[in-house]
Write a protein that holds these residues in place. Structure first.
Motif, short mmCIF file in Angstrom:
data_model
loop_
_atom_site.label_atom_id
_atom_site.label_comp_id
_atom_site.label_asym_id
_atom_site.label_seq_id
_atom_site.Cartn_x
_atom_site.Cartn_y
_atom_site.Cartn_z
N GLU A 186 61.11 41.75 43.77
CA GLU A 186 62.01 41.48 42.67
C GLU A 186 62.30 39.98 42.52
OE1 GLU A 186 63.20 43.67 40.43
OE2 GLU A 186 62.06 45.27 41.40
N ASP A 187 61.50 39.14 43.17
CA ASP A 187 61.71 37.69 43.09
C ASP A 187 61.47 37.22 41.66
OD1 ASP A 187 62.07 35.05 43.62
OD2 ASP A 187 60.18 34.78 44.72
N LYS A 188 62.53 36.74 41.03
CA LYS A 188 62.47 36.37 39.62
C LYS A 188 61.49 35.22 39.37
CE LYS A 188 65.47 35.10 35.79
NZ LYS A 188 66.83 34.88 35.35
N ILE A 189 61.51 34.21 40.22
CA ILE A 189 60.64 33.04 40.01
C ILE A 189 59.17 33.42 40.17
CG2 ILE A 189 60.04 30.77 40.93
CD1 ILE A 189 63.00 30.41 41.59
N LEU A 190 58.85 34.23 41.16
CA LEU A 190 57.47 34.64 41.37
C LEU A 190 56.97 35.50 40.21
CD1 LEU A 190 55.06 34.59 43.28
CD2 LEU A 190 56.00 36.65 44.37
N ASN A 191 57.81 36.41 39.73
CA ASN A 191 57.42 37.24 38.60
C ASN A 191 57.27 36.41 37.32
OD1 ASN A 191 57.30 39.61 40.06
ND2 ASN A 191 59.45 40.08 39.73
N LEU A 192 58.15 35.44 37.11
CA LEU A 192 58.02 34.56 35.94
C LEU A 192 56.74 33.74 36.01
CD1 LEU A 192 61.63 33.21 35.29
CD2 LEU A 192 60.13 34.31 33.63
N LEU A 193 56.44 33.21 37.17
CA LEU A 193 55.23 32.42 37.35
C LEU A 193 53.99 33.27 37.11
CD1 LEU A 193 54.16 29.62 38.19
CD2 LEU A 193 54.11 30.47 40.53
N CYS A 194 53.97 34.46 37.64
CA CYS A 194 52.86 35.38 37.44
C CYS A 194 52.71 35.71 35.95
CB CYS A 194 53.07 36.64 38.26
SG CYS A 194 51.72 37.80 38.18
N HIS A 195 53.82 35.94 35.27
CA HIS A 195 53.80 36.25 33.85
C HIS A 195 53.25 35.09 33.03
CE1 HIS A 195 55.10 37.91 30.00
NE2 HIS A 195 55.59 36.71 29.73
N VAL A 196 53.73 33.89 33.30
CA VAL A 196 53.29 32.72 32.52
C VAL A 196 51.80 32.46 32.74
CG1 VAL A 196 53.53 30.21 32.35
CG2 VAL A 196 55.55 31.65 32.37
N ILE A 197 51.32 32.58 33.97
CA ILE A 197 49.91 32.33 34.25
C ILE A 197 49.02 33.39 33.61
CG2 ILE A 197 48.18 32.27 36.09
CD1 ILE A 197 50.30 30.86 37.81
N CYS A 198 49.34 34.65 33.80
CA CYS A 198 48.49 35.74 33.28
C CYS A 198 48.52 35.81 31.76
CB CYS A 198 48.91 37.07 33.89
SG CYS A 198 48.59 37.18 35.66
N VAL A 199 49.70 35.78 31.18
CA VAL A 199 49.81 35.86 29.72
C VAL A 199 49.27 34.58 29.08
CG1 VAL A 199 51.44 36.03 27.79
CG2 VAL A 199 51.68 37.51 29.76
N GLY A 200 49.49 33.43 29.72
CA GLY A 200 48.95 32.17 29.21
C GLY A 200 47.44 32.17 29.19
N ALA A 201 46.81 32.64 30.25
CA ALA A 201 45.34 32.70 30.31
C ALA A 201 44.79 33.67 29.27
CB ALA A 201 44.88 33.10 31.70
N LEU A 202 45.44 34.82 29.13
CA LEU A 202 45.00 35.80 28.14
C LEU A 202 45.14 35.27 26.72
CD1 LEU A 202 44.00 38.67 27.52
CD2 LEU A 202 46.40 39.38 27.46
N SER A 203 46.25 34.62 26.41
CA SER A 203 46.43 34.11 25.06
C SER A 203 45.52 32.91 24.79
CB SER A 203 47.90 33.76 24.81
OG SER A 203 48.34 32.79 25.73
N TYR A 204 45.24 32.09 25.80
CA TYR A 204 44.32 30.94 25.65
C TYR A 204 42.93 31.43 25.28
CZ TYR A 204 41.73 26.72 27.02
OH TYR A 204 40.91 25.62 27.05
N ALA A 205 42.40 32.39 26.04
CA ALA A 205 41.06 32.90 25.75
C ALA A 205 41.03 33.66 24.42
CB ALA A 205 40.60 33.81 26.89
N SER A 206 42.07 34.44 24.15
CA SER A 206 42.11 35.21 22.90
C SER A 206 42.20 34.30 21.68
CB SER A 206 43.30 36.17 22.90
OG SER A 206 43.21 37.05 23.99
#
Length: 180
Positions: free
Chosen positions: A63-83
């Motif tokens: 439930e670590d908020k910072i780790l989950n936010l970081l994971c979200h920004v990296i994964c969603v950022g990579a997906l939106s960049y390629a898309s």
């Protein structure tokens, strides 16, 4: 069993993120835009979707908020960049194709060392390969470094013009479709 599965899943997600970033980079080479613009747009999409960061608790196993936010920004950022870049290129409007003359400022080649695998963790030299590049300037003053084929490289002279076919991409970013 579940622990091993989660480790494999985390490595798989990391691999997918790396592949998405590579796909975005490859499409960025054919898109006429500064390199940081699609990255900023992708990060903006990732930041705007931060209310959904809790969806990544299955991957981070916590439930670590910072780790989950970081994971979200990296994964969603990579997906939106390629898309963004792939969608812009593949859904470009063929009716908007126009020819543009660019001035070749410089042409150069890079020699890369090739290697081959001969054993577990052992690689040896296997010759060299050459990559060919043109530095061009568009009519609006934009400069772009283009990776070209050997035949295009040989036919091009510094200071002369070269004709490229441009199309308006789906998201409004111009893409180079022919002439490389």
């Amino acid at each position: 069993m579940k622990s091993t599965f989660m480790k494999v899943l985390r490595v798989l997600v990391l691999g997918v993120v790396i592949i998405l970033c590579t796909i975005g980079y490859l499409f960025n080479e054919h898109t006429l835009v500064n390199w940081f613009t699609p990255i900023l747009i992708s990060l903006m999409i990732a930041v705007l979707s931060t209310p959904f960061y809790k969806m990544w608790t299955w991957l981070t196993a916590g439930e670590d908020k910072i780790l989950n936010l970081l994971c979200h920004v990296i994964c969603v950022g990579a997906l939106s960049y390629a898309s963004l870049l792939a969608g812009n290129y593949y859904w470009a409007d063929p009716a908007s194709e126009k020819k543009e003359e660019v001035v070749v400022q410089n042409k150069y080649q890079k020699t890369r060392q090739k290697t081959r695998r001969v054993g577990r963790g052992r690689y040896v030299a296997d010759g060299t390969r050459k990559e060919y590049y043109l530095d061009v300037v568009f009519a609006d003053g934009m400069k772009k470094n283009l990776h070209v084929s050997l035949s295009t490289y040989n036919k091009t002279s510094v200071g002369k013009t070269k004709v490229l076919a441009l199309q308006k991409g789906f998201f409004g970013l111009s893409v180079i479709t022919k002439g490389l």
